[in-house]
Design an enzyme around this catalytic site. Structure first.
Site, PDB file in Angstrom:
ATOM      1  N   GLU A   6      -7.314  15.965 -33.150  1.00 41.81           N
ATOM      2  CA  GLU A   6      -6.902  17.176 -32.957  1.00 41.81           C
ATOM      3  C   GLU A   6      -8.171  18.091 -33.524  1.00 41.81           C
ATOM      4  O   GLU A   6      -8.104  19.359 -33.287  1.00 41.81           O
ATOM      5  CB  GLU A   6      -5.794  17.719 -33.916  1.00 41.81           C
TER       6      GLU A   6
ATOM      7  N   TYR B 195       4.122  19.321 -30.394  1.00 43.59           N
ATOM      8  CA  TYR B 195       4.651  20.265 -29.374  1.00 43.59           C
ATOM      9  C   TYR B 195       3.870  20.360 -28.068  1.00 43.59           C
ATOM     10  O   TYR B 195       4.007  20.958 -27.125  1.00 43.59           O
ATOM     11  CB  TYR B 195       4.661  21.898 -30.084  1.00 43.59           C
ATOM     12  N   GLY B 196       2.806  19.519 -27.881  1.00 44.26           N
ATOM     13  CA  GLY B 196       1.963  19.522 -27.006  1.00 44.26           C
ATOM     14  C   GLY B 196       1.871  17.913 -26.448  1.00 44.26           C
ATOM     15  O   GLY B 196       2.917  17.086 -26.236  1.00 44.26           O
ATOM     16  N   SER B 197       0.568  17.278 -26.231  1.00 40.97           N
ATOM     17  CA  SER B 197       0.474  16.019 -25.571  1.00 40.97           C
ATOM     18  C   SER B 197       0.980  14.889 -26.751  1.00 40.97           C
ATOM     19  O   SER B 197       1.193  13.892 -26.097  1.00 40.97           O
ATOM     20  CB  SER B 197      -1.147  15.837 -25.419  1.00 40.97           C
TER      21      SER B 197
ATOM     22  N   ILE C  93       5.268  14.627 -38.385  1.00 37.09           N
ATOM     23  CA  ILE C  93       4.355  15.450 -37.645  1.00 37.09           C
ATOM     24  C   ILE C  93       5.078  16.120 -36.650  1.00 37.09           C
ATOM     25  O   ILE C  93       5.981  15.386 -36.090  1.00 37.09           O
ATOM     26  CB  ILE C  93       3.277  14.567 -37.226  1.00 37.09           C
ATOM     27  N   PHE C  94       5.010  17.458 -36.595  1.00 39.40           N
ATOM     28  CA  PHE C  94       5.580  18.042 -35.563  1.00 39.40           C
ATOM     29  C   PHE C  94       4.754  18.033 -34.264  1.00 39.40           C
ATOM     30  O   PHE C  94       3.796  18.615 -34.265  1.00 39.40           O
ATOM     31  CB  PHE C  94       5.928  19.673 -35.775  1.00 39.40           C
TER      32      PHE C  94
END
Length: 242
Positions: free
Chosen positions: A140, A65-67, A62-63
């Site tokens: 998400e 990029y935020g929290s 899993i990429f």
């Protein structure tokens, strides 16, 4: 029936937990939103995404990029810095709950096409893959603001693969075309909600990037402008009190 209290307790620490999602408290927070996704719809999205998984993919990454960078919440086997190709960070989703309100909306982070993004890749275990992905999907996809996809990433060790990530669904009601610093910074600097302030999210992201030895010019510029606006607001309040 008494409502679950797990999220209320954990909110004091401004940290989403597995318990909050498993208890249903996280979903309950969004009950007032007209575009709330049901558990069935969330599960269908997960099923469809896994059916589209590249057939030659041996590992599930899993990429983040935020929290997910500073609060992954999921159990994982490996963690590496990584570069996502073809997408860039953008505060392009209108937020009226969580870290904003209808009267004081904030902005939520997503990905839009173009350029690249440096972040963190999390490798999930095959043994617990279904359980961990269900948690991620509820987290998400609660409002359907994102579009899950398999995207090309380069891991910190140089290996190239495809990983799961969540990009902005530009068809969603939350999507805002203008995510420039000039437009977004004033919103972030004043927005706050049950999960905390929008500024807190932004500064946590900048800190997480710094701790990984990474930098994003958009995030740096946005954080600097939000801090400038906050200082000016403090000076204005001080002037009024004198």
């Amino acid at each position: 029936m008494q409502r679950p209290t797990a999220f209320k307790l954990d909110r004091k620490m401004a940290m989403l937990t597995r318990e909050a999602i498993n208890s249903g408290a996280y979903l309950e927070h969004f009950e007032s939103q007209p575009n709330l996704w049901t558990r069935e719809r969330i599960q269908n999205s997960l099923t469809e995404t896994m059916q589209a998984r590249p057939v030659d993919l041996a590992e599930t990454w899993i990429f983040a990029y935020g929290s997910l960078m500073w609060n992954p919440m999921v159990e994982f086997e490996k963690r590496q810095t990584a570069t996502l190709h073809g997408w860039h960070r953008s505060f392009c989703l209108r937020m009226v709950t969580g870290r904003g309100t209808p009267d004081g909306p904030g902005r939520m982070l997503a990905l839009r096409q173009g350029d690249q993004t440096k972040g963190v890749a999390l490798k999930l275990s095959d043994a617990t893959l279904d359980k961990e992905l269900q948690l991620v999907w509820i987290r998400e996809m609660v409002l359907g603001s994102y579009r899950p996809m398999w995207a090309s990433i380069t891991l910190g060790d140089g290996n190239e693969t495809r990983g799961l990530t969540f990009v902005a669904d530009e068809r969603s009601e939350q999507f805002e075309q203008d995510s420039t610093v000039a437009t977004v910074a004033p919103l972030i600097s004043t927005a706050t909600g049950q999960f905390g302030s929008n500024t807190e999210y932004l500064l946590k992201l900048r800190k997480a990037l710094f701790e990984c030895g990474l930098q994003d010019s958009y995030i740096e510029e946005l954080a600097s402008e939000v801090e400038r606006l906050s200082r000016r607001a403090c000076c204005d309040v001080k002037d009024l009190s004198e």
